[in-house]
Scaffold this active site. Structure first.
Site, mmCIF file in Angstrom:
data_model
loop_
_atom_site.group_PDB
_atom_site.id
_atom_site.type_symbol
_atom_site.label_atom_id
_atom_site.label_comp_id
_atom_site.label_asym_id
_atom_site.label_seq_id
_atom_site.Cartn_x
_atom_site.Cartn_y
_atom_site.Cartn_z
ATOM 1 N N LYS A 13 -2.729 -43.494 -19.468
ATOM 2 C CA LYS A 13 -1.012 -43.474 -19.868
ATOM 3 C C LYS A 13 -0.904 -44.560 -20.970
ATOM 4 O O LYS A 13 -0.321 -44.267 -21.961
ATOM 5 C CB LYS A 13 -0.323 -43.760 -18.664
ATOM 6 N N ARG A 88 7.310 -45.936 -10.565
ATOM 7 C CA ARG A 88 5.921 -45.518 -9.882
ATOM 8 C C ARG A 88 6.630 -45.431 -8.132
ATOM 9 O O ARG A 88 5.660 -45.093 -7.311
ATOM 10 C CB ARG A 88 5.275 -46.838 -9.890
ATOM 11 N N ARG A 123 -13.570 -50.383 -18.467
ATOM 12 C CA ARG A 123 -12.447 -50.788 -19.196
ATOM 13 C C ARG A 123 -12.319 -52.169 -19.410
ATOM 14 O O ARG A 123 -12.873 -53.263 -18.692
ATOM 15 C CB ARG A 123 -11.151 -50.545 -18.451
ATOM 16 N N ARG A 156 -9.957 -56.869 -16.187
ATOM 17 C CA ARG A 156 -8.745 -56.899 -15.615
ATOM 18 C C ARG A 156 -9.310 -57.046 -14.049
ATOM 19 O O ARG A 156 -9.854 -56.454 -13.653
ATOM 20 C CB ARG A 156 -7.881 -55.853 -15.631
ATOM 21 N N ARG A 167 -5.381 -49.193 -5.515
ATOM 22 C CA ARG A 167 -4.694 -48.834 -6.519
ATOM 23 C C ARG A 167 -4.456 -46.959 -6.355
ATOM 24 O O ARG A 167 -3.434 -46.622 -6.523
ATOM 25 C CB ARG A 167 -4.790 -49.042 -7.770
HETATM 26 P P1 AMP Z 1 -0.597 -50.877 -14.920
HETATM 27 O O1 AMP Z 1 -0.916 -51.660 -15.961
HETATM 28 O O2 AMP Z 1 0.277 -49.745 -15.178
HETATM 29 O O3 AMP Z 1 -2.171 -50.290 -14.152
HETATM 30 O O4 AMP Z 1 -0.018 -51.952 -13.783
HETATM 31 C C1 AMP Z 1 -0.832 -52.921 -13.013
HETATM 32 C C2 AMP Z 1 -0.136 -53.450 -11.750
HETATM 33 O O5 AMP Z 1 1.302 -53.950 -11.946
HETATM 34 C C3 AMP Z 1 -0.075 -52.655 -10.744
HETATM 35 O O6 AMP Z 1 -1.189 -52.237 -10.024
HETATM 36 C C4 AMP Z 1 1.135 -53.103 -9.905
HETATM 37 O O7 AMP Z 1 0.713 -54.028 -9.127
HETATM 38 C C5 AMP Z 1 2.122 -53.596 -11.026
HETATM 39 N N1 AMP Z 1 3.111 -52.653 -11.551
HETATM 40 C C6 AMP Z 1 3.328 -52.140 -12.857
HETATM 41 N N2 AMP Z 1 4.232 -51.355 -12.945
HETATM 42 C C7 AMP Z 1 4.839 -51.088 -11.816
HETATM 43 C C8 AMP Z 1 5.812 -50.413 -11.131
HETATM 44 N N3 AMP Z 1 6.469 -49.755 -11.850
HETATM 45 N N4 AMP Z 1 6.063 -50.711 -9.831
HETATM 46 C C9 AMP Z 1 5.261 -51.523 -9.138
HETATM 47 N N5 AMP Z 1 4.416 -52.331 -9.413
HETATM 48 C C10 AMP Z 1 4.190 -52.274 -10.929
#
Ligand code: AMP
Length: 210
Positions: A13, A88, A123, A156, A167
């Site tokens: 994404k 999400r 990654r 990360r 996740r």
């Molecule tokens: P991402 O970089 O989008 O994979 O997000 C990393 C982490 O941030 C996720 O695993 C969640 O812990 C948190 N996070 C990001 N976006 C959201 C969201 N819309 N709702 C809840 N947690 C989020």
């Protein structure tokens, strides 16, 4: 264009959002990047989010809704935006609707779990600007260094194998129901992950008619 990108963590994404942002001249709003910046800067939001992010759980809806409402009110969002990683959960999607946001499309990038697990292990993320690379499919020009800002590339914490599994479970339970949510509104489009970043961009362009 107001676009939502759906898909499992590691579906691409962020990578596709960045390409589409340039193509359409609209900003990408990545809640993951906003949270990581807040954590790095030790802000109240960052301190609250840290334990959730690092263990692969979702940050509470009210925190995310607050962040996104604030960001969407900024001037650069006036002509549209790409939401990467938000909504999400169904309550987050309902909150967007309650704010009067009428999105054009929710585009889901479909990838099998095993492909995600393999992908996440390679990654690398820039410590300073959050740019992502992959040691095989999208390597930096110089190992361990960001092509864009020269920052150090790191793994990360939440890309550790156990956290990736958590996740993915969270994705299937909490986020995947959003496909039916947007389908019922006639807004869902789906594309299959392709062998390369460029090929995936092409199928997305076809799906969006751009
Ligand atoms: P991402 O970089 O989008 O994979 O997000 C990393 C982490 O941030 C996720 O695993 C969640 O812990 C948190 N996070 C990001 N976006 C959201 C969201 N819309 N709702 C809840 N947690 C989020």
């Amino acid at each position: 264009m107001k676009l939502i990108l759906l898909g499992a963590p590691g579906a691409g994404k962020g990578t596709q959002a960045e390409i589409l942002s340039k193509m359409l001249s609209i900003p990408t709003i990545s809640t993951g990047n906003i949270l990581r910046a807040a954590m790095k800067n030790g802000t109240p939001v960052g301190l609250r989010a840290k334990e959730y992010v690092e263990s692969g759980r979702l940050v509470p809806d009210e925190v995310i809704i607050g962040i996104v409402n604030e960001r969407l009110a900024e001037a650069d969002c006036a002509n549209g935006y790409i939401l990467d990683g938000m909504p999400r959960t169904i309550p987050q999607a309902e909150a967007l609707e309650a704010s009067g946001i009428d999105i054009d499309c929710a585009l889901s990038i479909e990838v099998e779990d095993q492909v995600i697990i393999d992908r996440m292990s390679g990654r690398r993320t820039c410590k300073d600007c959050s740019q992502t690379f992959h040691i095989v499919s999208n390597p930096p020009k110089q190992e361990g260094k960001c092509d864009f800002c020269g920052g150090e590339l790191t793994i990360r914490k939440d890309d550790a194998p156990e956290t990736v599994k958590a996740r993915l479970e969270t994705y299937h339970k909490e986020t995947e129901p959003l496909k039916a949510f947007y389908e019922s509104r006639g807004k869902l489009k789906s594309v299959d992950n392709q062998p390369s970043i460029e090929a995936t961009t092409e199928v997305i362009k076809v799906a969006l008619g751009i």
